[in-house]
Write an enzyme that holds these catalytic residues in place. Structure first.
Site, PDB file in Angstrom:
ATOM      1  N   ASN A 230       0.832  -1.216   0.000  1.00 27.44           N
ATOM      2  CA  ASN A 230       0.000   0.000   0.000  1.00 27.44           C
ATOM      3  C   ASN A 230       0.863   1.261   0.000  1.00 27.44           C
ATOM      4  O   ASN A 230       1.891   1.310   0.679  1.00 27.44           O
ATOM      5  CB  ASN A 230      -0.890   0.016   1.243  1.00 27.44           C
ATOM      6  CG  ASN A 230      -1.840  -1.169   1.295  1.00 27.44           C
ATOM      7  OD1 ASN A 230      -2.321  -1.629   0.265  1.00 27.44           O
ATOM      8  ND2 ASN A 230      -2.101  -1.667   2.497  1.00 27.44           N
TER       9      ASN A 230
ATOM     10  N   HIS B 114       6.685  -1.385   2.933  1.00 31.94           N
ATOM     11  CA  HIS B 114       6.600  -2.799   3.340  1.00 31.94           C
ATOM     12  C   HIS B 114       5.737  -3.559   2.347  1.00 31.94           C
ATOM     13  O   HIS B 114       4.846  -3.001   1.723  1.00 31.94           O
ATOM     14  CB  HIS B 114       6.041  -2.948   4.757  1.00 31.94           C
ATOM     15  CG  HIS B 114       4.761  -2.209   4.986  1.00 31.94           C
ATOM     16  ND1 HIS B 114       4.731  -0.843   5.214  1.00 31.94           N
ATOM     17  CD2 HIS B 114       3.475  -2.623   5.001  1.00 31.94           C
ATOM     18  CE1 HIS B 114       3.479  -0.459   5.368  1.00 31.94           C
ATOM     19  NE2 HIS B 114       2.690  -1.522   5.235  1.00 31.94           N
TER      20      HIS B 114
HETATM   21  P1  5GP Z   1      -0.282  -0.843   5.888  1.00 32.82           P
HETATM   22  O1  5GP Z   1      -1.727  -0.620   6.261  1.00 32.82           O
HETATM   23  O2  5GP Z   1       0.550   0.393   6.141  1.00 32.82           O
HETATM   24  O3  5GP Z   1      -0.088  -1.412   4.518  1.00 32.82           O
HETATM   25  O4  5GP Z   1       0.213  -1.984   6.862  1.00 32.82           O
HETATM   26  C1  5GP Z   1       0.787  -1.746   8.099  1.00 32.82           C
HETATM   27  C2  5GP Z   1       0.758  -3.055   8.842  1.00 32.82           C
HETATM   28  O5  5GP Z   1       1.656  -2.980   9.925  1.00 32.82           O
HETATM   29  C3  5GP Z   1      -0.622  -3.394   9.436  1.00 32.82           C
HETATM   30  O6  5GP Z   1      -1.072  -4.638   8.896  1.00 32.82           O
HETATM   31  C4  5GP Z   1      -0.368  -3.467  10.935  1.00 32.82           C
HETATM   32  O7  5GP Z   1      -1.088  -4.503  11.546  1.00 32.82           O
HETATM   33  C5  5GP Z   1       1.137  -3.673  11.015  1.00 32.82           C
HETATM   34  N1  5GP Z   1       1.754  -3.106  12.203  1.00 32.82           N
HETATM   35  C6  5GP Z   1       1.557  -1.851  12.695  1.00 32.82           C
HETATM   36  N2  5GP Z   1       2.308  -1.674  13.797  1.00 32.82           N
HETATM   37  C7  5GP Z   1       2.989  -2.836  14.006  1.00 32.82           C
HETATM   38  C8  5GP Z   1       3.923  -3.260  14.997  1.00 32.82           C
HETATM   39  O8  5GP Z   1       4.280  -2.543  15.938  1.00 32.82           O
HETATM   40  N3  5GP Z   1       4.413  -4.533  14.873  1.00 32.82           N
HETATM   41  C9  5GP Z   1       4.046  -5.359  13.858  1.00 32.82           C
HETATM   42  N4  5GP Z   1       4.584  -6.585  13.845  1.00 32.82           N
HETATM   43  N5  5GP Z   1       3.166  -4.997  12.909  1.00 32.82           N
HETATM   44  C10 5GP Z   1       2.649  -3.747  12.974  1.00 32.82           C
END
Ligand code: 5GP
Ligand code: ZN
Length: 139
Positions: free
Chosen positions: A88, A101
């Site tokens: 994303n 990521h």
């Molecule tokens: P995005 O929505 O930005 O594509 O994904 C971010 C992801 O990071 C989400 O799925 C969320 O659950 C994960 N995430 C956010 N904070 C943390 C964290 O402190 N540790 C881990 N392992 N995952 C995280």
């Protein structure tokens, strides 16, 4: 390079704990804290960059090569039935952590949660489709 305010930079530095499943010179791969499925993992480049617009092509290529290898490994180990790779960029696209990521999301036939990555279709006229094509066509 790191961003002091970035949670993934802190995880990469080991300042915040994570379940790490893979690590090399360029990447750390951790389990997502709020998994969409069993084994949902995130590929994190070690150098901070916000998104696909900022990441250098070499690191982006390496990330995709790693995703390919991990998809095979995770499918074998978890015995999942399919796999999504998701990435994303910007809030409007669902990005909540602004450190590039790639999501690795194993999919299971018997999963209770099947509403991962569902979207409604939009419709465009033939004229609009041609206009979009013309705008996107590489010169
Ligand atoms: P995005 O929505 O930005 O594509 O994904 C971010 C992801 O990071 C989400 O799925 C969320 O659950 C994960 N995430 C956010 N904070 C943390 C964290 O402190 N540790 C881990 N392992 N995952 C995280
Ligand atoms: Zn970061």
């Amino acid at each position: 390079m790191r961003d002091e305010a970035c949670i993934f930079c802190k995880i990469i530095a080991g300042e915040i704990p994570s379940y790490t499943i893979y690590e090399d010179e360029d990447f750390k791969v951790i389990l997502d804290v709020n998994p969409a499925s069993k084994g949902h993992a995130l590929i994190l480049p070690k150098h901070h960059c916000a998104d696909i617009y900022e990441i250098d092509e070499d690191t982006a290529s390496k990330a995709m090569r790693l995703a390919k290898r991990l998809a095979l490994h995770m499918t074998k180990q978890l015995e999942c039935d399919g796999f999504n790779i998701l990435q994303n960029n910007h809030e409007v696209a669902g990005q909540t952590v602004f450190h590039f990521h790639m999501h690795l999301i194993p999919r299971y036939q018997n999963a209770k949660n099947k509403d991962i990555l569902m979207w409604n279709h939009e419709t465009f006229s033939a004229e609009e489709m041609a206009e979009i094509r013309d705008r996107l066509k590489s010169k």
